[in-house]
Design a protein around this motif. Structure first.
Motif, short mmCIF file in Angstrom:
data_model
loop_
_atom_site.label_atom_id
_atom_site.label_comp_id
_atom_site.label_asym_id
_atom_site.label_seq_id
_atom_site.Cartn_x
_atom_site.Cartn_y
_atom_site.Cartn_z
N SER A 162 -2.92 -2.78 -15.21
CA SER A 162 -3.08 -1.93 -14.03
C SER A 162 -2.72 -2.75 -12.80
O SER A 162 -2.73 -3.98 -12.83
CB SER A 162 -4.51 -1.39 -13.93
N VAL A 163 -2.40 -2.04 -11.73
CA VAL A 163 -1.97 -2.71 -10.51
C VAL A 163 -2.57 -1.99 -9.31
O VAL A 163 -2.70 -0.77 -9.29
CB VAL A 163 -0.42 -2.76 -10.42
N ALA A 164 -2.96 -2.79 -8.32
CA ALA A 164 -3.49 -2.27 -7.06
C ALA A 164 -2.76 -2.96 -5.92
O ALA A 164 -2.40 -4.14 -6.02
CB ALA A 164 -4.99 -2.54 -6.96
N VAL A 165 -2.54 -2.23 -4.82
CA VAL A 165 -1.89 -2.83 -3.66
C VAL A 165 -2.85 -3.82 -3.00
O VAL A 165 -4.07 -3.71 -3.14
CB VAL A 165 -1.40 -1.78 -2.64
N THR A 166 -2.28 -4.77 -2.27
CA THR A 166 -3.09 -5.82 -1.62
C THR A 166 -3.54 -5.43 -0.22
O THR A 166 -3.79 -6.30 0.60
CB THR A 166 -2.29 -7.14 -1.54
N GLY A 167 -3.61 -4.16 0.07
CA GLY A 167 -4.03 -3.71 1.40
C GLY A 167 -2.84 -3.26 2.21
O GLY A 167 -1.85 -2.78 1.68
N GLU A 168 -2.94 -3.44 3.52
CA GLU A 168 -1.86 -3.03 4.42
C GLU A 168 -0.55 -3.69 4.02
O GLU A 168 -0.53 -4.87 3.69
CB GLU A 168 -2.21 -3.38 5.87
N GLN A 169 0.55 -2.95 4.09
CA GLN A 169 1.83 -3.41 3.56
C GLN A 169 2.89 -3.67 4.62
O GLN A 169 4.07 -3.75 4.30
CB GLN A 169 2.35 -2.38 2.55
N GLY A 170 2.51 -3.81 5.87
CA GLY A 170 3.50 -4.07 6.92
C GLY A 170 4.25 -5.37 6.69
O GLY A 170 3.72 -6.33 6.13
N SER A 171 5.51 -5.42 7.15
CA SER A 171 6.35 -6.59 6.91
C SER A 171 5.93 -7.82 7.71
O SER A 171 6.42 -8.91 7.47
CB SER A 171 7.82 -6.27 7.18
N GLY A 172 5.01 -7.65 8.64
CA GLY A 172 4.49 -8.79 9.39
C GLY A 172 3.14 -9.25 8.87
O GLY A 172 2.56 -10.20 9.41
N ILE A 173 2.63 -8.63 7.81
CA ILE A 173 1.30 -8.96 7.29
C ILE A 173 1.45 -9.92 6.12
O ILE A 173 1.61 -9.52 4.97
CB ILE A 173 0.53 -7.69 6.87
N LEU A 174 1.40 -11.20 6.42
CA LEU A 174 1.61 -12.23 5.40
C LEU A 174 0.49 -12.26 4.36
O LEU A 174 0.72 -12.61 3.21
CB LEU A 174 1.75 -13.60 6.07
N ARG A 175 -0.72 -11.85 4.74
CA ARG A 175 -1.84 -11.82 3.80
C ARG A 175 -1.50 -10.99 2.57
O ARG A 175 -1.86 -11.33 1.44
CB ARG A 175 -3.10 -11.26 4.49
N SER A 176 -0.76 -9.89 2.77
CA SER A 176 -0.40 -9.03 1.64
C SER A 176 0.43 -9.78 0.60
O SER A 176 0.35 -9.50 -0.59
CB SER A 176 0.37 -7.80 2.13
#
Length: 171
Positions: free
Chosen positions: A125-139
């Motif tokens: 299974s897979v879940a997104v890492t939160g906000e997906q903006g191209s400036g969000i390095l945490r993702s």
């Protein structure tokens, strides 16, 4: 750039390749070489420049950190492999069930950062890492895969089978 073009096979820059007020690469390259500006139907990583300055191949990448990483892996690494006469290596792919609903607008391929897990019975299974903006390095830092959502795909419901590219061994 002119000086580099005499001694380097490839020049890579980041930022300034879109069409905003602070994006000067287009006018600079019009004077220095042949550059084809384009947008690729991918998110993140839409603006991209490709061409030549002197004898050097020129790749102008976007400015946001996740977009830079994505265009580097999908365009620069294969270009380097080709210049070196090496085969390109496809990313490992796997199918997984979306652990949650995923938002997506049709119109371009999206590579959403995700966390891929396997349960005790071997199901993925897979879940997104939160906000997906191209400036969000945490993702990107929290991810171990990219969830590939095709161009014509809209929103994905929880429980839907999706394709993922596994980062292990690639990054």
């Amino acid at each position: 750039l002119r000086e580099l073009s005499h001694s380097q096979d490839m020049i890579i820059s980041s930022g300034g390749v879109s069409v905003g007020e602070a994006d000067f690469t287009r006018s600079l390259m019009a004077r220095l070489g042949q550059v084809h500006f384009c947008t690729v139907a991918m998110r993140p990583g839409r603006p991209l420049a490709l061409g030549r300055v002197g004898k050097a191949l020129y790749l102008g990448l976007p400015g946001n950190p996740v977009a830079v990483a994505m265009t580097f892996w999908y365009f620069v690494v294969p270009a380097i492999d080709r210049l070196l006469g090496l085969p390109t290596h496809p990313w490992p792919l796997r199918s997984a069930v979306a652990a949650q609903a995923i938002r997506k607008k049709p119109g371009r391929t999206e590579f959403q950062r995700g966390v891929l897990t396997q349960d005790a019975t071997g199901n993925w299974s897979v879940a997104v890492t939160g906000e997906q903006g191209s400036g969000i390095l945490r993702s990107m830092c929290e991810a171990n895969c990219f969830i590939i959502l095709p161009t014509d795909q809209g929103n994905v419901g929880a429980g839907t089978l999706v394709e993922v590219q596994v980062m292990e061994g690639v990054i």
